[in-house]
Design a protein around this motif. Structure first.
Motif, mmCIF file in Angstrom:
data_model
loop_
_atom_site.group_PDB
_atom_site.id
_atom_site.type_symbol
_atom_site.label_atom_id
_atom_site.label_comp_id
_atom_site.label_asym_id
_atom_site.label_seq_id
_atom_site.Cartn_x
_atom_site.Cartn_y
_atom_site.Cartn_z
ATOM 1 N N UNK A 1 14.853 -55.716 -34.372
ATOM 2 C CA UNK A 1 14.064 -54.502 -34.553
ATOM 3 C C UNK A 1 14.206 -53.571 -33.352
ATOM 4 N N UNK A 2 14.132 -54.129 -32.155
ATOM 5 C CA UNK A 2 14.283 -53.324 -30.943
ATOM 6 C C UNK A 2 15.636 -52.614 -30.940
ATOM 7 N N UNK A 3 16.674 -53.335 -31.310
ATOM 8 C CA UNK A 3 18.024 -52.765 -31.353
ATOM 9 C C UNK A 3 18.101 -51.624 -32.363
ATOM 10 N N UNK A 4 17.480 -51.812 -33.540
ATOM 11 C CA UNK A 4 17.495 -50.764 -34.565
ATOM 12 C C UNK A 4 16.884 -49.469 -34.039
ATOM 13 N N UNK A 5 15.735 -49.588 -33.369
ATOM 14 C CA UNK A 5 15.056 -48.379 -32.899
ATOM 15 C C UNK A 5 15.783 -47.752 -31.714
ATOM 16 N N UNK A 6 16.238 -48.571 -30.780
ATOM 17 C CA UNK A 6 16.935 -48.015 -29.612
ATOM 18 C C UNK A 6 18.267 -47.384 -29.995
ATOM 19 N N UNK A 7 18.944 -47.937 -30.986
ATOM 20 C CA UNK A 7 20.232 -47.365 -31.390
ATOM 21 C C UNK A 7 20.058 -45.992 -32.051
ATOM 22 N N UNK A 8 18.841 -45.684 -32.467
ATOM 23 C CA UNK A 8 18.533 -44.371 -33.048
ATOM 24 C C UNK A 8 17.851 -43.452 -32.041
ATOM 25 N N UNK A 9 17.882 -43.851 -30.769
ATOM 26 C CA UNK A 9 17.289 -43.029 -29.722
ATOM 27 C C UNK A 9 15.793 -43.195 -29.581
ATOM 28 N N UNK A 10 15.247 -44.218 -30.221
ATOM 29 C CA UNK A 10 13.804 -44.454 -30.170
ATOM 30 C C UNK A 10 13.447 -45.632 -29.287
ATOM 31 N N UNK A 11 12.241 -46.133 -29.499
ATOM 32 C CA UNK A 11 11.731 -47.238 -28.689
ATOM 33 C C UNK A 11 10.794 -48.078 -29.538
ATOM 34 N N UNK A 12 10.564 -49.309 -29.093
ATOM 35 C CA UNK A 12 9.630 -50.215 -29.740
ATOM 36 C C UNK A 12 8.734 -50.827 -28.671
ATOM 37 N N UNK A 13 7.450 -50.925 -28.984
ATOM 38 C CA UNK A 13 6.469 -51.506 -28.074
ATOM 39 C C UNK A 13 5.780 -52.658 -28.796
ATOM 40 N N UNK A 14 5.570 -53.756 -28.095
ATOM 41 C CA UNK A 14 4.804 -54.873 -28.641
ATOM 42 C C UNK A 14 3.355 -54.701 -28.210
ATOM 43 N N UNK A 15 2.441 -54.886 -29.149
ATOM 44 C CA UNK A 15 1.016 -54.725 -28.862
ATOM 45 C C UNK A 15 0.364 -56.091 -28.709
ATOM 46 N N UNK A 16 -0.233 -56.304 -27.555
ATOM 47 C CA UNK A 16 -1.091 -57.456 -27.274
ATOM 48 C C UNK A 16 -0.576 -58.787 -27.836
ATOM 49 N N UNK A 17 0.595 -59.259 -27.396
ATOM 50 C CA UNK A 17 1.089 -60.534 -27.911
ATOM 51 C C UNK A 17 0.106 -61.671 -27.628
#
Length: 116
Positions: A65-81
């Motif tokens: 998932x992180x790769x999908x978002x970063x490859x589109x110029x975006x970002x992913x954040x994990x909330x309160x693991x």
């Protein structure tokens, strides 16, 4: 595992509960994210506060998932693991790769500059 997702402020918020272990539910998660990526959503926040257990397949899903978002110029954040996911991220040293926020609002603030 149960998955719910909403889009707010051009950010995909995904809430996961149960065990992230590569069950058929993870395919539904990936399909849901892919559908939103088709809507030009480039930022995502994944709430892991209700994940009891995560294995290597679950870690792989998060990396994918992180790769999908970063490859589109975006970002992913994990909330309160929760404790187990937090330990697995530290054990695999992925806690240095993933951005982590304590709350949904903190995740929104981290992602908002990237979304504009």
């Amino acid at each position: 595992m149960t998955t719910t997702s909403t889009v707010q402020d051009n950010i995909l918020f995904v809430h996961l509960a149960g065990d992230l272990i590569g069950s058929p539910d993870t395919q539904l998660l990936l399909q849901s994210v892919n559908d939103h990526l088709g809507e030009s959503i480039t930022n995502c926040a994944v709430d892991l506060s209700e994940i009891r257990y995560i294995n290597s397949t679950g870690i792989g899903i998060l990396v994918s998932l992180l790769t999908k978002f970063r490859s589109r110029g975006g970002e992913m954040v994990l909330i309160n693991p929760a404790d187990h996911p937090k330990k697995m991220l530290a054990l695999t040293k992925l806690n240095n790769i993933f951005a982590v926020a304590p709350t949904e609002e903190a995740a929104r603030q981290q992602l908002t500059p990237a979304a504009q």
